[in-house]
Motif scaffolding. Structure first.
Motif, PDB file in Angstrom:
ATOM      1  N   LYS A 153       1.468   3.447 -42.217  1.00  0.00           N
ATOM      2  CA  LYS A 153       2.405   3.976 -43.200  1.00  0.00           C
ATOM      3  C   LYS A 153       1.678   4.829 -44.238  1.00  0.00           C
ATOM      4  CE  LYS A 153       6.365   2.266 -41.780  1.00  0.00           C
ATOM      5  NZ  LYS A 153       5.909   1.711 -40.485  1.00  0.00           N
ATOM      6  N   ARG A 154       0.537   4.380 -44.703  1.00  0.00           N
ATOM      7  CA  ARG A 154      -0.234   5.164 -45.674  1.00  0.00           C
ATOM      8  C   ARG A 154      -0.748   6.448 -45.053  1.00  0.00           C
ATOM      9  NH1 ARG A 154       0.646   4.344 -51.005  1.00  0.00           N
ATOM     10  NH2 ARG A 154       0.202   2.208 -51.652  1.00  0.00           N
ATOM     11  N   GLU A 157       2.067   8.844 -44.842  1.00  0.00           N
ATOM     12  CA  GLU A 157       2.313   9.356 -46.192  1.00  0.00           C
ATOM     13  C   GLU A 157       1.348  10.486 -46.513  1.00  0.00           C
ATOM     14  OE1 GLU A 157       0.989   7.755 -50.512  1.00  0.00           O
ATOM     15  OE2 GLU A 157       2.271   6.372 -49.405  1.00  0.00           O
ATOM     16  N   LEU A 161       3.339  14.032 -46.327  1.00  0.00           N
ATOM     17  CA  LEU A 161       3.809  14.415 -47.660  1.00  0.00           C
ATOM     18  C   LEU A 161       2.812  15.285 -48.430  1.00  0.00           C
ATOM     19  CD1 LEU A 161       5.573  11.131 -48.822  1.00  0.00           C
ATOM     20  CD2 LEU A 161       6.463  13.052 -47.481  1.00  0.00           C
TER      21      LEU A 161
END
Length: 265
Positions: A153-154, A157, A161
């Motif tokens: 997930k990191r 990200e 993003l």
């Protein structure tokens, strides 16, 4: 194409220091610089450790974007190949490779940190990917191996993003090993290298080769990702992303309606 920067190589005791020197572009590399780094790494059996850093207060801004406003397939393939070779050379180098991050590590520069075995940063360092913001994708580290280092997930990200992270945030994520004041970075890295020099080079190499299991498993992902990037050379998003970056303005990416056909009822 002429190289826009240089790669400096200096032996400091048992360590070989590689410095990216293209300060006008925050030490971004072109294919010539990346190939030179790979050549040096491939001939480092006569030292105990290798350090990669940047000149004049920046670490590395990744691959050169200047040519992406009017890209050629030949030029882009050369850059992609050289980037892949450089990252692989870090992993196949028999000696531990330490990133000494003295400033911004962005895009391919952040993936350079991912590829290195160890990483020590100054408090002035920043980290992050740039791909979808500049019309590219970080397929040689940040979309695959980075998940192993900091969690899926990191990693998504960071890759999707395009946020910026401080040195302390990068340390908390597990992307780097240590943070020190800027004026202590080189001395701290030299201490790490001295610690490495006291260990068995034979068994360090065995340890490194064994630890490459996740990197080696991601090789197909690298190849597939680069293949997709090649197919996207000259796309509207690539040109717009690079143009916006060079003009220092926000990009204006457009959806292509033809890619999303509607279903008639």
């Amino acid at each position: 194409m002429e190289s826009s920067g240089a790669v400096h190589v200096e032996d400091r005791g048992d360590s070989r220091w590689i410095t990216l020197d293209n300060p006008q572009a925050r030490n971004a590399y072109d294919q010539h610089m990346a190939a030179r780094v790979a050549e040096v790494l491939e001939e480092c059996g006569d030292v105990r450790s290798v350090v990669i850093t940047g000149a004049e207060g920046a670490f590395c801004a990744g691959g050169m974007l200047a040519g992406l406003t009017s890209p050629t397939a030949r030029g882009m393939r050369a850059l992609y190949r050289a980037s892949s070779r450089m990252f692989d050379a870090i992993r196949s180098c028999p000696r531990p490779v330490v990133a000494a991050i003295n400033g911004a590590a962005a895009g391919g520069g952040n993936e350079l940190v991912v590829a290195c075995d160890l990483a020590v940063a100054s408090t002035t360092a920043t980290f992050g990917q740039t791909g979808p913001r500049v019309g590219s994708a970080p397929v040689t580290g940040a979309t695959n191996v980075l998940s192993v280092q900091i969690g899926e997930k990191r990693a998504k990200e960071m890759a999707m993003l395009c946020r910026r992270y401080s040195a302390q945030q990068a340390l908390d994520l597990g992307l780097i090993n240590a943070v020190v004041p800027a004026d202590e970075l080189e001395q701290e890295v030299e201490r790490w290298c001295a610690e490495i020099a006291a260990l068995s080079p034979r068994y360090l190499e065995i340890t490194k080769v064994s630890s490459n299991v996740w990197w080696n498993s991601a090789r197909d992902s690298f190849a597939q990702g680069v293949g997709m990037l090649v197919q996207a050379i000259g796309s509207a998003d690539m040109v717009e992303g690079a143009s916006a970056f060079m003009a220092k303005r926000p990009p204006r990416f457009q959806l292509d309606p033809g890619e999303f056909p509607t279903t008639s009822q």
